[in-house]
Scaffold this active site. Structure first.
Site, PDB file in Angstrom:
ATOM      1  N   HIS A 107     -32.780  -2.054 -16.490  1.00  0.00           N
ATOM      2  CA  HIS A 107     -31.852  -1.989 -15.544  1.00  0.00           C
ATOM      3  C   HIS A 107     -31.776  -3.565 -14.938  1.00  0.00           C
ATOM      4  O   HIS A 107     -32.333  -3.785 -13.972  1.00  0.00           O
ATOM      5  CB  HIS A 107     -32.278  -1.043 -14.411  1.00  0.00           C
ATOM      6  CG  HIS A 107     -32.019   0.403 -14.912  1.00  0.00           C
ATOM      7  ND1 HIS A 107     -32.769   1.450 -14.293  1.00  0.00           N
ATOM      8  CD2 HIS A 107     -31.141   0.848 -15.767  1.00  0.00           C
ATOM      9  CE1 HIS A 107     -32.095   2.600 -14.886  1.00  0.00           C
ATOM     10  NE2 HIS A 107     -31.277   2.238 -15.356  1.00  0.00           N
TER      11      HIS A 107
ATOM     12  N   GLU B 208     -35.246   7.732 -16.824  1.00  0.00           N
ATOM     13  CA  GLU B 208     -36.692   7.979 -17.540  1.00  0.00           C
ATOM     14  C   GLU B 208     -37.087   9.446 -17.153  1.00  0.00           C
ATOM     15  O   GLU B 208     -37.548  10.424 -18.119  1.00  0.00           O
ATOM     16  CB  GLU B 208     -37.800   7.376 -16.774  1.00  0.00           C
ATOM     17  CG  GLU B 208     -39.244   7.396 -17.349  1.00  0.00           C
ATOM     18  CD  GLU B 208     -40.309   6.617 -16.756  1.00  0.00           C
ATOM     19  OE1 GLU B 208     -41.305   7.139 -16.530  1.00  0.00           O
ATOM     20  OE2 GLU B 208     -39.992   5.515 -16.209  1.00  0.00           O
TER      21      GLU B 208
END
Length: 331
Positions: free
Chosen positions: A56, A144
């Protein structure tokens, strides 16, 4: 006028002491994931497809795009004519359905899942095989969390996000409980949630080793040591980066009056920092050091900066690359 009564030069800058947190920035899992994309492009040529952002950070993603990486959210976005091209799964991990889909489409894939995330996946599978109901502490919608919950049949993993969730959680049956966590959470927030679960369910099974990764823990500890001593804290990272957002929150809770998250120097809210003399800087685990240097340079244009590194831990962790890329890395 200066203290000696001599007029200061018209172009003099105010002094700014910068405390640079260490460790900061790239962790071993992020470094490995970025290497996997770069080495795959070197070995197989462009394009190489990447499912979801490899990490990210917009700067990292754009840099990899310039080298020949093509980012997609789903495998179905890859054109039929390009299916022989390599596809890489991001560092956050994926549900088991994703590699299964890749195999069904006869795709060659490389898995860049952080080994510490893979550890959590394995823990979940072990708990499931032992007949335990699994509580996952994490943030809904984070890649995740989606990947971890996707390791097992729907309903096998229950998500708890907050202390209130922990207080109201009700087991689905009479199976024993076990808890696991997302790797990028606030250490303090997670402890508070776990304490509630343990009080309510004394027999709940804990991980053999903390699921929150070493890098997340180390970066939060560094911020805790600096935040009470500075006028403001600047965190370099992306707004969708969980570990970066947690660093900003940790700085606020540690007593820093101002804590700001920016992706790069162009986003610095200069008015927010007006009048400060002490600044703390850190970077999330997916933010490259070049962006830290860029931001320090931007402050140096406006201030007479003095930079001191504050180190609270030394990191030596490194992870192996996938076998298909090890020879390329050795060259």
């Amino acid at each position: 006028m200066t203290a000696t009564g001599i007029a200061a030069p018209a172009n003099s800058k105010p002094r700014l002491d910068i405390s640079l947190c260490a460790p900061r920035g790239f962790c071993a899992g992020v470094d490995r994931a970025v290497q996997i994309v770069e080495l795959a492009i070197e070995r197989f040529g462009a394009p190489v497809y990447v499912r979801h952002e490899i990490v990210h950070n917009k700067y990292v993603v754009e840099s990899l795009k310039a080298k020949g990486a093509v980012f997609v959210e789903e495998l179905a976005e890859i054109p039929d004519a390009e299916r022989e091209r390599p596809v890489i799964f991001s560092a956050h991990g994926v549900a088991k359905s994703v590699p299964a889909e890749a195999q069904a489409r006869n795709m060659f894939y490389l898995d860049a899942t952080c080994p510490l995330v893979s550890k959590v996946h394995k823990e979940a599978e072990i708990h499931y095989r032992k007949g335990r109901e699994i509580v996952l502490i994490g943030h809904a919608g984070h890649p995740e969390v989606i990947g971890t919950m996707g390791q097992l049949p729907e309903g096998a993993v229950r998500l708890v996000e907050t202390e209130d969730d922990a207080r109201t959680f009700q087991p689905a049956g009479d199976r024993p409980l076990a808890w696991i966590t997302q790797t990028t959470l606030s250490v303090d927030d997670t402890k508070a949630i776990v304490d509630i679960l343990r009080e309510r369910f004394p027999d709940i099974v804990a991980p053999h080793k903390d699921d929150i990764c070493y890098a997340t823990t180390n970066r939060q500890e560094a911020v805790k040591s600096v935040a009470p001593l500075v006028d403001a804290m600047l965190v370099v990272g992306a707004p969708n980066s969980s570990n970066s957002q947690r660093l900003r929150e940790v700085a606020e809770r540690a007593g820093c009056p101002v804590a700001v998250l920016v992706q790069r120097a162009s986003e610095i809210p200069w008015g927010t920092f007006e009048g400060i003399s002490r600044l703390g800087i850190t970077a999330g685990a997916s933010a490259p050091e070049v962006l830290v240097e860029e931001i320090i340079g931007a402050f140096a244009d406006r201030y007479d900066v003095n930079v001191e590194t504050v180190r609270t831990a030394k990191e030596t962790t490194a992870f192996n690359l996938p076998r298909a890329l090890r020879e390329q890395a050795a060259e």
